[in-house]
Scaffold this motif. Structure first.
Motif, mmCIF file in Angstrom:
data_model
loop_
_atom_site.group_PDB
_atom_site.id
_atom_site.type_symbol
_atom_site.label_atom_id
_atom_site.label_comp_id
_atom_site.label_asym_id
_atom_site.label_seq_id
_atom_site.Cartn_x
_atom_site.Cartn_y
_atom_site.Cartn_z
ATOM 1 N N ALA A 38 0.828 -1.208 0.000
ATOM 2 C CA ALA A 38 0.000 0.000 0.000
ATOM 3 C C ALA A 38 0.863 1.259 0.000
ATOM 4 O O ALA A 38 0.578 2.226 -0.724
ATOM 5 C CB ALA A 38 -0.932 -0.014 1.209
ATOM 6 N N ARG A 39 1.907 1.257 0.803
ATOM 7 C CA ARG A 39 2.789 2.426 0.866
ATOM 8 C C ARG A 39 3.502 2.642 -0.462
ATOM 9 O O ARG A 39 3.594 3.777 -0.969
ATOM 10 C CB ARG A 39 3.803 2.218 1.990
ATOM 11 C CG ARG A 39 4.909 3.260 2.075
ATOM 12 C CD ARG A 39 4.433 4.641 2.498
ATOM 13 N NE ARG A 39 5.575 5.522 2.649
ATOM 14 C CZ ARG A 39 6.273 5.636 3.786
ATOM 15 N NH1 ARG A 39 5.933 4.934 4.864
ATOM 16 N NH2 ARG A 39 7.293 6.454 3.847
ATOM 17 N N LEU A 40 4.002 1.558 -1.062
ATOM 18 C CA LEU A 40 4.672 1.672 -2.352
ATOM 19 C C LEU A 40 3.710 2.181 -3.427
ATOM 20 O O LEU A 40 4.077 3.019 -4.264
ATOM 21 C CB LEU A 40 5.253 0.323 -2.762
ATOM 22 C CG LEU A 40 6.479 -0.148 -1.978
ATOM 23 C CD1 LEU A 40 6.709 -1.649 -2.172
ATOM 24 C CD2 LEU A 40 7.716 0.636 -2.406
ATOM 25 N N ALA A 41 2.479 1.666 -3.407
ATOM 26 C CA ALA A 41 1.488 2.113 -4.390
ATOM 27 C C ALA A 41 1.145 3.577 -4.187
ATOM 28 O O ALA A 41 1.045 4.353 -5.162
ATOM 29 C CB ALA A 41 0.232 1.251 -4.279
ATOM 30 N N HIS A 42 0.960 3.975 -2.937
ATOM 31 C CA HIS A 42 0.648 5.386 -2.644
ATOM 32 C C HIS A 42 1.795 6.300 -3.068
ATOM 33 O O HIS A 42 1.581 7.348 -3.703
ATOM 34 C CB HIS A 42 0.374 5.543 -1.149
ATOM 35 C CG HIS A 42 0.178 6.959 -0.706
ATOM 36 N ND1 HIS A 42 -0.846 7.756 -1.172
ATOM 37 C CD2 HIS A 42 0.894 7.727 0.163
ATOM 38 C CE1 HIS A 42 -0.770 8.951 -0.616
ATOM 39 N NE2 HIS A 42 0.275 8.959 0.200
ATOM 40 N N TYR A 54 -1.916 5.503 -7.554
ATOM 41 C CA TYR A 54 -2.999 4.749 -6.925
ATOM 42 C C TYR A 54 -3.645 5.555 -5.808
ATOM 43 O O TYR A 54 -2.961 6.241 -5.033
ATOM 44 C CB TYR A 54 -2.477 3.408 -6.373
ATOM 45 C CG TYR A 54 -1.993 2.507 -7.475
ATOM 46 C CD1 TYR A 54 -2.845 1.585 -8.083
ATOM 47 C CD2 TYR A 54 -0.690 2.623 -7.965
ATOM 48 C CE1 TYR A 54 -2.415 0.799 -9.133
ATOM 49 C CE2 TYR A 54 -0.250 1.850 -9.019
ATOM 50 C CZ TYR A 54 -1.117 0.936 -9.605
ATOM 51 O OH TYR A 54 -0.691 0.176 -10.660
ATOM 52 N N HIS A 55 -4.944 5.433 -5.748
ATOM 53 C CA HIS A 55 -5.705 5.980 -4.633
ATOM 54 C C HIS A 55 -5.963 4.854 -3.649
ATOM 55 O O HIS A 55 -6.586 3.847 -4.004
ATOM 56 C CB HIS A 55 -7.038 6.563 -5.123
ATOM 57 C CG HIS A 55 -7.993 6.854 -4.014
ATOM 58 N ND1 HIS A 55 -7.807 7.880 -3.130
ATOM 59 C CD2 HIS A 55 -9.140 6.222 -3.637
ATOM 60 C CE1 HIS A 55 -8.797 7.887 -2.253
ATOM 61 N NE2 HIS A 55 -9.617 6.893 -2.545
ATOM 62 N N ILE A 56 -5.451 4.979 -2.443
ATOM 63 C CA ILE A 56 -5.647 3.948 -1.422
ATOM 64 C C ILE A 56 -7.025 4.161 -0.810
ATOM 65 O O ILE A 56 -7.272 5.156 -0.124
ATOM 66 C CB ILE A 56 -4.557 4.000 -0.338
ATOM 67 C CG1 ILE A 56 -3.160 3.961 -0.972
ATOM 68 C CG2 ILE A 56 -4.749 2.846 0.645
ATOM 69 C CD1 ILE A 56 -2.889 2.743 -1.819
ATOM 70 N N VAL A 79 1.077 4.009 5.859
ATOM 71 C CA VAL A 79 0.870 4.230 4.423
ATOM 72 C C VAL A 79 0.760 5.710 4.104
ATOM 73 O O VAL A 79 1.227 6.176 3.061
ATOM 74 C CB VAL A 79 -0.382 3.465 3.946
ATOM 75 C CG1 VAL A 79 -0.712 3.794 2.493
ATOM 76 C CG2 VAL A 79 -0.178 1.966 4.113
ATOM 77 N N GLY A 80 0.112 6.448 4.996
ATOM 78 C CA GLY A 80 -0.097 7.877 4.764
ATOM 79 C C GLY A 80 -1.339 8.171 3.956
ATOM 80 O O GLY A 80 -1.517 9.280 3.449
ATOM 81 N N ALA A 133 2.489 -4.164 -10.185
ATOM 82 C CA ALA A 133 3.816 -4.660 -9.809
ATOM 83 C C ALA A 133 4.911 -3.726 -10.318
ATOM 84 O O ALA A 133 5.866 -3.410 -9.596
ATOM 85 C CB ALA A 133 4.021 -6.069 -10.349
ATOM 86 N N ALA A 134 4.784 -3.276 -11.561
ATOM 87 C CA ALA A 134 5.795 -2.383 -12.129
ATOM 88 C C ALA A 134 5.768 -1.013 -11.453
ATOM 89 O O ALA A 134 6.820 -0.420 -11.174
ATOM 90 C CB ALA A 134 5.572 -2.231 -13.636
ATOM 91 N N ASP A 135 4.576 -0.513 -11.156
ATOM 92 C CA ASP A 135 4.454 0.817 -10.547
ATOM 93 C C ASP A 135 5.048 0.883 -9.145
ATOM 94 O O ASP A 135 5.499 1.951 -8.705
ATOM 95 C CB ASP A 135 2.986 1.248 -10.503
ATOM 96 C CG ASP A 135 2.411 1.564 -11.875
ATOM 97 O OD1 ASP A 135 3.214 1.845 -12.792
ATOM 98 O OD2 ASP A 135 1.177 1.530 -12.032
#
Length: 287
Positions: free
Chosen positions: A17-21, A26-28, A46-47, A154-156
């Motif tokens: 989640a943190r990496l995606a944010h 990405y919108h968590i 995550v923030g 995965a890439a993002d």
């Protein structure tokens, strides 16, 4: 911007989640945990995201990741299907290393695109995981309609995705376990035998560690058959017999099992006579 829900706020869930944010793509939506305290802690790490404890409260999302223990995946999927909160056409994935997308079958019946995404990476500490995740390989399998979105995820987050063959998840996880766990077991075996030679622990660590690192580099660069050296690769049955003579019964059994596999790997460079001699040298003791 793709919306992402995380069910399970443990080390993997929080890290992804943190990496995606942090990627900004990405919108968590929600971080769902068993307890409110855990959900709030995940949100703080995550923030972003809403801290939840009830599956029925999950907001709509393009991707929902079930970052729960393997034994809970099927039950959570069934509960989500009963709650009716996952829209048909959206993607749900789990992060089991050995489980297939079929664990999510109750959702697939409802038109949800189901898959698995397993990073071949250690999430022992989320902060360290986030800092060091770049380049981690991520195994994908499941509904073909889910794979493009998950390849993008995965890439993002800094990973390198690859797709497994249908039904290949157990073999994939077995390969990882052999490469990682059994390497540790080999080190333990070698270190235990080294003590019989009177090598101090620090000396054995330096000698064995250096050789294991060099050998690993060689086999990755050259391939196993070309990288193989040592008495079995030379067909030296006499040396094998001397090795066995100093081993305990337990260590001898391991040595012989590994020796037989090594002899098969070396077979193309050995004569028939050498192969027969090695087979005899590695045979179980007579009872």
């Amino acid at each position: 911007m793709t919306s992402l829900n995380i069910v399970g706020g443990g080390r993997l869930g929080k890290s992804v989640a943190r990496l995606a944010h942090d990627s900004g793509r990405y919108h968590i939506g929600a971080l769902l945990c068993r307890s409110q305290a855990s959900a709030l802690a995940a949100r703080d790490f995550v923030g972003a995201g809403v801290a939840l404890t009830a599956l029925a409260d999950l907001p709509a999302a393009g991707i929902t990741l079930l970052a729960v223990p393997d034994g809970e995946i099927a039950g959570v999927a069934a509960a989500l299907a009963t709650a009716g909160v996952i829209a048909a056409g959206s993607v749900v994935c789990h992060a089991s290393g050995v489980g297939e997308a079929a664990l999510l079958a109750p959702l697939a019946v409802q038109g949800v695109h189901c898959a698995s995404l397993h990073p071949a990476f250690s999430f022992a500490d989320p902060a360290r995981a986030v800092a060091g995740f770049a380049g981690a390989r991520c195994a994908l399998e499941g509904d073909a309609a889910a794979l493009p979105l998950l390849q993008g995820l995965a890439a993002d987050i800094g990973g390198v995705p690859f797709v497994l063959a249908p039904g290949g998840k157990a073999a994939y996880h077995a390969a990882l376990s052999i490469a990682s766990n059994y390497l540790v077991t080999l080190h333990d075996l070698a270190a235990r035998v080294a003590t019989q030679a009177g090598m101090a622990d620090e000396v054995a660590a330096a000698v064995l560690g250096g050789l294991m690192r060099q050998t690993l580099d060689n086999t990755l660069a050259l391939g196993p058959a070309a990288a193989l050296t040592g008495p079995i690769a030379r067909g030296d049955a006499g040396t094998v017999a001397k090795h066995r003579a100093v081993l305990s019964a337990q260590d001898d059994a391991l040595y012989c099992a590994l020796g037989a596999a090594t002899a098969r790997l070396a077979a193309t460079r050995l004569t028939a006579a050498q192969q027969q001699a090695l087979a005899a040298a590695l045979a179980p003791p007579a009872v």
